[in-house]
Structures are given as C-alpha cells and as structure tokens.
Design a protein around this motif. Structure first.
Motif, PDB file in Angstrom:
ATOM      1  N   ASP A  45      -2.204  -0.347  11.094  1.00  0.00           N
ATOM      2  CA  ASP A  45      -0.691  -0.350  10.990  1.00  0.00           C
ATOM      3  C   ASP A  45       0.175  -0.532  12.109  1.00  0.00           C
ATOM      4  OD1 ASP A  45      -0.831   0.390   7.964  1.00  0.00           O
ATOM      5  OD2 ASP A  45      -1.875   2.064   8.818  1.00  0.00           O
ATOM      6  N   ALA A  92      -8.258  11.882   6.763  1.00  0.00           N
ATOM      7  CA  ALA A  92      -7.354  11.528   5.467  1.00  0.00           C
ATOM      8  C   ALA A  92      -7.520  12.642   4.622  1.00  0.00           C
ATOM      9  CB  ALA A  92      -8.057  10.368   4.860  1.00  0.00           C
ATOM     10  N   GLY A 116      -8.040   6.286   4.589  1.00  0.00           N
ATOM     11  CA  GLY A 116      -6.952   6.444   3.458  1.00  0.00           C
ATOM     12  C   GLY A 116      -5.568   6.102   3.556  1.00  0.00           C
ATOM     13  N   ASP A 117      -4.656   7.014   3.432  1.00  0.00           N
ATOM     14  CA  ASP A 117      -3.400   6.821   3.801  1.00  0.00           C
ATOM     15  C   ASP A 117      -2.826   7.002   4.968  1.00  0.00           C
ATOM     16  OD1 ASP A 117      -3.165   5.641   1.171  1.00  0.00           O
ATOM     17  OD2 ASP A 117      -2.303   7.653   0.117  1.00  0.00           O
ATOM     18  N   CYS A 118      -3.606   7.404   5.695  1.00  0.00           N
ATOM     19  CA  CYS A 118      -3.269   7.564   7.372  1.00  0.00           C
ATOM     20  C   CYS A 118      -2.815   6.343   7.944  1.00  0.00           C
ATOM     21  CB  CYS A 118      -4.488   8.061   8.083  1.00  0.00           C
ATOM     22  SG  CYS A 118      -5.317   9.631   7.658  1.00  0.00           S
ATOM     23  N   HIS A 124       0.728  -1.179  -0.270  1.00  0.00           N
ATOM     24  CA  HIS A 124      -0.034  -0.050   0.082  1.00  0.00           C
ATOM     25  C   HIS A 124       0.899   1.125  -0.025  1.00  0.00           C
ATOM     26  CE1 HIS A 124       1.188   0.228   4.330  1.00  0.00           C
ATOM     27  NE2 HIS A 124       0.640  -0.931   4.275  1.00  0.00           N
ATOM     28  N   ASN A 125       0.151   2.333  -0.173  1.00  0.00           N
ATOM     29  CA  ASN A 125       1.100   3.435  -0.145  1.00  0.00           C
ATOM     30  C   ASN A 125       1.061   4.482   1.197  1.00  0.00           C
ATOM     31  OD1 ASN A 125       1.464   3.365  -3.047  1.00  0.00           O
ATOM     32  ND2 ASN A 125      -0.632   4.176  -3.383  1.00  0.00           N
ATOM     33  N   ARG A 126       0.311   3.773   2.010  1.00  0.00           N
ATOM     34  CA  ARG A 126       0.213   4.771   3.388  1.00  0.00           C
ATOM     35  C   ARG A 126       1.735   4.203   3.989  1.00  0.00           C
ATOM     36  NH1 ARG A 126      -3.044   0.325   4.268  1.00  0.00           N
ATOM     37  NH2 ARG A 126      -2.760  -1.217   5.633  1.00  0.00           N
TER      38      ARG A 126
END
Length: 274
Positions: free
Chosen positions: A101, A38, A61-63, A5-7
């Motif tokens: 995460d 986000a 989102g990317d958080c 993923h991008n986060r």
C-alpha cells in the motif's frame, strides 16, 4: 493483484489524521504475526521487502501495509543492494504488484522524489534513522534547538517533494507535536510520544520475545518469550529423542513401514534372480 480492495488507501490514512484519530502500527515479519495483527484490527503494518509475498499480503488482510525498500547494505532486491532511482522504482513496482500500500524509503531526496513523481506512496524517516546511525549514534535526535529545527526542515522538504508519511523515531514529544501539527505528513511515531499520528512498535517488543536491545518506548503486552524458549527446548529434546531412536533401531517400527505380501515378494525375488 487487483487495485480494488476493501483495505484503506492513503487518503483514508490522511483522513484519520485530519479527524485526530490515533493509528496503531506494528512491524511484523511472519505470516502468523501478520494474521494476528489483521485479526486484532491493527491499522498499519510495516513489513520489510525481504518478507513481502502474496502469502503475506493475504495474511495481512485489510491492514494498510508499508513495505520497506532495502537501503544500501541493509537488504537486497534481486540479489543486489538498491543504489539508483531506477533500482528503487523497479523494487516498488514489483512489491506493489502483490499489494503493497506504500513504501518506506530512507534514501536521498532525489530518489524519494522520483518515486513520488511516479505516483508511488512514500514514507520517509525522521529522527533516529538506523541506516544513518554512523552520523548520530544510537540516541534521541532533536533535543537541541538546532536539531529540532533540522527535523522540521527535513519534514518540510519531504512534504514538498510529495512524501506522504514518515517514521518519527526517538524524538522529544513536544518536538514531535510540532512536526505532526505543522506538516501534512502522517507521523508514524516510534518513541516520539503521544502526539504522533500513529504509535508504531515492533511485534517482538509487544509480545515480549525480542532478544535485542529493549527500547525505552517498548511495552510488553504479552510475555511470550518464556513460552517460546520452552517450545524451543521441547523441539530440541524431540530432535534428540528422534536421533537416539534412529541410532538405537527403535525407529521406524513395523507400523511406520509399507508391507508387501509374501507371495508377491517371493515372485519379485524370483524375477530379480536373487
């Protein structure tokens, strides 16, 4: 859920600390709050396990999201409080399955160590720890030399067993500076002054709609409380009007109902022998 993923990852958060970058962090509990965070580019979110879901992951989102593992009577997983290390492992792997995460865990050192040994990113807690409140009361922790030394020892012990970060709550700013500089832990400051790696607030304080105690470190950036109370009063009035309309026969009106042609209805009556 894919691990690609991008986060940010833990190493990215550590790199931010190494570069001296300040990290923004919010506690959120709804999809709308997560999505707003986000959209605003907030770095980290704290979300309790009971609110965590695939939909919440998408909203965030990317958080980089810290999911809180329930402690004792402070929450339940699969219908019961977490008690053993195996309980915590099961919960962490479950929540990780849809994109957590890292995991907040304020349990004992041995449980934190077990999670770390299973390569699970763990965030501990230093200072005013709500789940330990009976031992300290609701007050700042670390205002004496002995307490400050105990906080540093706590941080060093967590660092030793592999914990990567800690919520640092209501601790004197100069003590927080020492903890931040003398350990590798990512210090997530809540009322711990400007030297912590992150500044962590609850959305209800940032948006001004909290109904609980207003902490000294809280800062209102948008007073949504009055608007939300106004919306609630409008909602109540709408419900009252609906109830009165039903009781008075005003609802439903003709346009709210499905019609049937006269000949079909007559045929139905005949078939039914009515």
């Amino acid at each position: 859920m894919s691990m690609y993923h991008n986060r940010p990852h833990v190493q990215d958060i550590r790199a931010m600390k190494a570069r001296g970058e300040k990290i923004s962090m919010l506690y959120v509990s709804t999809l709308e709050e997560a999505a707003a965070a986000a959209a605003a580019g907030i770095h980290m979110l704290s979300i309790e396990g009971r609110f965590w879901s695939p939909e919440m992951r998408e909203a965030a989102g990317d958080c980089f999201v810290q999911v809180g593992l329930p402690y004792g009577g402070w929450g339940k997983f699969e219908g019961r409080p977490l008690a053993t290390g195996e309980d915590y492992l099961r919960a962490a792997f479950y929540y990780g399955g849809f994109g957590a995460d890292c995991f907040y865990c304020s349990a004992s050192y041995d449980i934190q160590k077990l999670l770390c040994e299973n390569h699970i990113p763990v965030v501990g807690h230093i200072g005013l720890i709500p789940s330990y409140i009976t031992w300290t009361g609701w007050r700042a922790v670390g205002k004496t030399a002995d307490e400050a030394a105990a906080l540093l020892a706590h941080a060093k012990k967590m660092e030793e067993i592999g914990v990567f970060g800690a919520e640092l709550e209501v601790v004197p700013d100069r003590v927080a500076k020492v903890l931040t500089e003398q350990t590798s832990l990512i210090m997530l400051g809540m009322g711990a002054g400007k030297y912590a790696d992150a500044q962590y607030l609850f959305t209800e304080d940032v948006c001004g709609y909290g109904v609980n105690h207003k902490p000294r470190h809280g800062k209102v950036y948008a007073d949504m409380g009055a608007k939300m109370r106004e919306l609630q009063q409008m909602r109540i009035q709408a419900f009252k009007d609906f109830k009165a309309d039903v009781e008075g026969g005003g609802y439903p009106e003709a346009g709210h109902s499905v019609t049937i042609k006269d000949d079909e209805f007559d045929a139905f009556v005949k078939k039914a022998g009515l």
